[in-house]
Design a protein around this motif. Structure first.
Motif, mmCIF file in Angstrom:
data_model
loop_
_atom_site.group_PDB
_atom_site.id
_atom_site.type_symbol
_atom_site.label_atom_id
_atom_site.label_comp_id
_atom_site.label_asym_id
_atom_site.label_seq_id
_atom_site.Cartn_x
_atom_site.Cartn_y
_atom_site.Cartn_z
ATOM 1 N N ALA A 507 0.836 -1.208 0.000
ATOM 2 C CA ALA A 507 0.000 0.000 0.000
ATOM 3 C C ALA A 507 0.868 1.255 0.000
ATOM 4 O O ALA A 507 0.576 2.217 -0.724
ATOM 5 C CB ALA A 507 -0.926 -0.017 1.213
ATOM 6 N N TRP A 508 1.967 1.281 0.784
ATOM 7 C CA TRP A 508 2.834 2.463 0.825
ATOM 8 C C TRP A 508 3.439 2.756 -0.545
ATOM 9 O O TRP A 508 3.542 3.908 -0.944
ATOM 10 C CB TRP A 508 3.948 2.262 1.860
ATOM 11 C CG TRP A 508 3.465 2.262 3.274
ATOM 12 C CD1 TRP A 508 2.385 2.930 3.765
ATOM 13 C CD2 TRP A 508 4.025 1.539 4.368
ATOM 14 N NE1 TRP A 508 2.223 2.680 5.104
ATOM 15 C CE2 TRP A 508 3.226 1.826 5.513
ATOM 16 C CE3 TRP A 508 5.106 0.682 4.523
ATOM 17 C CZ2 TRP A 508 3.491 1.291 6.770
ATOM 18 C CZ3 TRP A 508 5.371 0.139 5.778
ATOM 19 C CH2 TRP A 508 4.571 0.441 6.885
ATOM 20 N N GLY A 509 3.837 1.714 -1.253
ATOM 21 C CA GLY A 509 4.398 1.922 -2.582
ATOM 22 C C GLY A 509 3.396 2.562 -3.521
ATOM 23 O O GLY A 509 3.718 3.516 -4.242
ATOM 24 N N ARG A 510 2.151 2.082 -3.497
ATOM 25 C CA ARG A 510 1.127 2.645 -4.393
ATOM 26 C C ARG A 510 0.688 4.035 -3.947
ATOM 27 O O ARG A 510 0.368 4.888 -4.768
ATOM 28 C CB ARG A 510 -0.068 1.686 -4.457
ATOM 29 C CG ARG A 510 0.208 0.461 -5.319
ATOM 30 C CD ARG A 510 -0.862 -0.615 -5.120
ATOM 31 N NE ARG A 510 -0.710 -1.708 -6.048
ATOM 32 C CZ ARG A 510 0.210 -2.652 -5.982
ATOM 33 N NH1 ARG A 510 1.105 -2.611 -4.992
ATOM 34 N NH2 ARG A 510 0.282 -3.629 -6.861
ATOM 35 N N ILE A 511 0.671 4.250 -2.624
ATOM 36 C CA ILE A 511 0.320 5.583 -2.119
ATOM 37 C C ILE A 511 1.333 6.609 -2.606
ATOM 38 O O ILE A 511 0.968 7.714 -3.027
ATOM 39 C CB ILE A 511 0.261 5.564 -0.571
ATOM 40 C CG1 ILE A 511 -0.980 4.791 -0.106
ATOM 41 C CG2 ILE A 511 0.235 6.983 -0.005
ATOM 42 C CD1 ILE A 511 -0.994 4.484 1.391
ATOM 43 N N ALA A 512 2.611 6.248 -2.579
ATOM 44 C CA ALA A 512 3.649 7.166 -3.056
ATOM 45 C C ALA A 512 3.463 7.505 -4.523
ATOM 46 O O ALA A 512 3.741 8.632 -4.956
ATOM 47 C CB ALA A 512 5.032 6.531 -2.833
#
Length: 591
Positions: A507-512
């Motif tokens: 999720a953090w990767g896609r949020i970035a």
């Protein structure tokens, strides 16, 4: 010679004097009844006998003899007992003798019905209560009665006016029938009844429901009977909608109730085709579409539920033949009915998507096109809080119904994130995010992908809420089992802990990637890197572990760091906002 003489006797009754026929009728009819019972297992001997008895009964009707013959009900009862089992045999229409034999049986029942309607119909309809199972021979009684009733409905429409309710009520007992031959006959009978306006009577919707159930059968190429029934029901529904205009009031808006029911998912293409045909018919006749008062009819789904259901199913455009094209055609025609703001948008876009499905097929490009249009729908409705709320709740409500299709569940999770991004209700968003993560199977990669993408889409407008939820999930994954009294060594992680961390990392990767650089960079160190570095360290420590969950976690970390790095490079070269990754050395070392 015996059969030829029997046939001649039947034909001779047509020229016999009325007085003599009244005297000899019982004797002649009894002779034919006995001969037919003897020939019940000899199909080649039946045609002369059925032609003969049909001639006798024809004269009875023509000369109106029923009122003059004593015990006529008894003799007709015996005649029906002899003929009824023979009607259950479907003829080979390539064989003229079999076809004529079957037609003579049907005509014999027609003449009896014209003379004694109540008795004949009562006899035929009573067979529907046989309670036959797929393995029971009693199904033949139901089959025979269906074939005869279909003939009577077509041949005696005006004469049966006072019996229509009785016929409809009796036929409704067959909606749960299991035997394939009876189902085929019932489908054909429904077509005949629709043409004579039976479906407008009470119970007509149950007939439509039966056809939808048959369309929803999952038939493999090897299962010829199921495929034949499915195709037959699909064809009959289309014919009813296109040829029998009086049926429109039964089909519309009733089929909207069934569109969102999961067990009829394989029939959605057929229902969409019928509804779009009715809508197109109204437009071509310069008539307005029948207005649907969604909130007054308690059985109708909310229009928002219909929208999200059809959007999700559109990601399986070839579930059945022309499935995606029919859904596009329906949405093209009813956009304005679902919401006044969607009319022009759907008209402009679904024609293009439908053509794309027909010409080019599915794949990532189609998924991207549909998701992009869904995002536009959400943006168009962003000030309609009630509609947006119902869209989000409907997506989560339907999630479990896709349990056998992980791909559709992934799509649903992605759509939930997009809907939440449009909402302005902070408390509701937080609750739905919690439910969204609870529904995600952390052992399933497709769920990881859908949930992570959904969280990223939601974070575009509600970044702090999403990051807070991921932080809570990481904290939850760090909990360990309570030590038992005499246990030693390290505390064990709770089941699914590594998979939850993996979900957060993805999720953090896609949020970035999805969030504006200024928003995400200001929160990167405090909300993401502080947890990501610890997860990297724990994954590295277990680099030699044979546990597959560690491989999944390492893959997730590598992908996430790649996406974060790409996003940070963009942020660093943004002339209006310079950002330096303070933890760069630690990240490189961890990788």
């Amino acid at each position: 010679i015996k059969l030829a003489v029997a046939e001649s006797i039947g034909l001779l009754t047509e020229v016999m004097s009325r007085k003599k026929l009244v005297l000899k009728f019982a004797e002649i009819l009894t002779y034919f009844i006995g001969a037919l019972k003897s020939a019940s297992n000899q199909p080649t001997n039946q045609p002369p006998l059925t032609r003969g008895i049909a001639s006798v009964l024809k004269v009875m009707h023509r000369e109106q003899l029923a009122s003059e013959i004593d015990d006529i009900e008894k003799y007709l009862q015996f005649a029906m007992d002899a003929l009824h089992p023979l009607a259950a045999v479907n003829p080979n229409y390539d064989d003229p003798k079999q076809t004529k034999n079957h037609n003579h049986i049907l005509m014999a029942f027609e003449y009896m019905a014209r003379s004694q309607r109540a008795q004949t119909l009562g006899y035929l309809l009573s067979k529907f209560t046989s309670g036959a199972s797929a393995k029971s021979s009693a199904y033949k009684e139901q089959l025979a009665s269906l074939l005869i009733v279909r003939h009577l409905v077509n041949a005696m429409d005006e004469e049966l006016t006072t019996f229509k309710e009785q016929i409809m009520s009796a036929c409704l007992q067959l909606t749960d029938v299991a035997h394939y031959e009876v189902r085929k006959a019932f489908i054909q009978c429904i077509m005949a009844m629709a043409d004579q306006n039976y479906l407008s009577l009470q119970g007509g919707q149950n007939m439509i429901l039966f056809l939808v159930k048959m369309c929803a059968l999952r038939a493999s190429d090897e299962d010829g009977d199921a495929r034949q029934i499915k195709n037959g029901a699909d064809h009959i529904l289309h014919v009813i909608a296109s040829k029998v205009e009086s049926s429109h009031s039964v089909l519309w808006p009733y089929l909207f109730e069934l569109l969102v029911v999961h067990k009829y998912q394989y029939a959605v293409g057929t229902m969409a085709r019928v509804l779009s045909l009715i809508a197109r018919h109204k437009k071509n006749n310069d008539a307005e579409l029948p207005r649907i008062v969604w909130h007054k009819d308690v059985n109708l789904p909310h229009p928002a539920e219909t929208v999200v259901k059809l959007f999700v199913l559109l990601h399986r455009p070839y579930l059945t033949r022309n499935y995606g094209e029919f859904i596009c055609a329906l949405l093209y025609n009813i956009g304005g009915l679902l919401h006044s703001s969607l009319g022009a948008l759907f008209t402009e876009n679904f024609k293009v998507i439908g053509k794309f499905i027909k010409d080019e097929g599915s794949g990532k490009k189609l998924q991207s096109m549909v998701l992009k249009l869904f995002r536009t729908v959400c943006d168009t409705l962003q000030h309609e809080d009630a509609f947006i709320t119902e869209m989000g709740e409907a997506l989560l409500r339907h999630f479990k119904s896709y349990h056998k299709d992980k791909f559709l569940q992934k799509v649903a999770l992605t759509y939930v994130g997009q809907v939440l991004a449009t909402s302005n209700k902070k408390n509701w968003i937080s609750q739905q995010l919690q439910l969204m993560i609870e529904l995600t199977d952390v052992q399933c990669l497709a769920h990881h992908d859908g949930c992570a993408t959904g969280l990223a889409l939601c974070s575009v407008t509600h970044l702090d809420t999403v990051l807070l939820r991921t932080t809570e999930l990481v904290v939850e994954s760090n909990k360990t089992e309570k030590k038992k009294l005499f246990s030693f060594g390290k505390k064990k992680e709770l089941p699914g802990a590594k998979e939850k961390k993996c979900l957060c990392v993805r999720a953090w990767g896609r949020i970035a990637q999805k969030c504006p650089s200024r928003s995400i960079t200001s929160r990167m160190d405090a909300h993401i890197f502080v947890h990501l570095l610890k997860i990297m360290e724990s994954a590295a420590e277990q680099s030699t572990s044979s546990d597959d969950s560690y491989d999944m976690l390492r893959d997730a970390v590598i992908d996430a760091v790649g996406m974060i790095s790409s996003a940070m490079n963009v942020a660093q070269h943004d002339s209006s906002h310079h950002y330096r990754v303070k933890k760069k050395d630690a990240l490189i070392e961890g990788m």
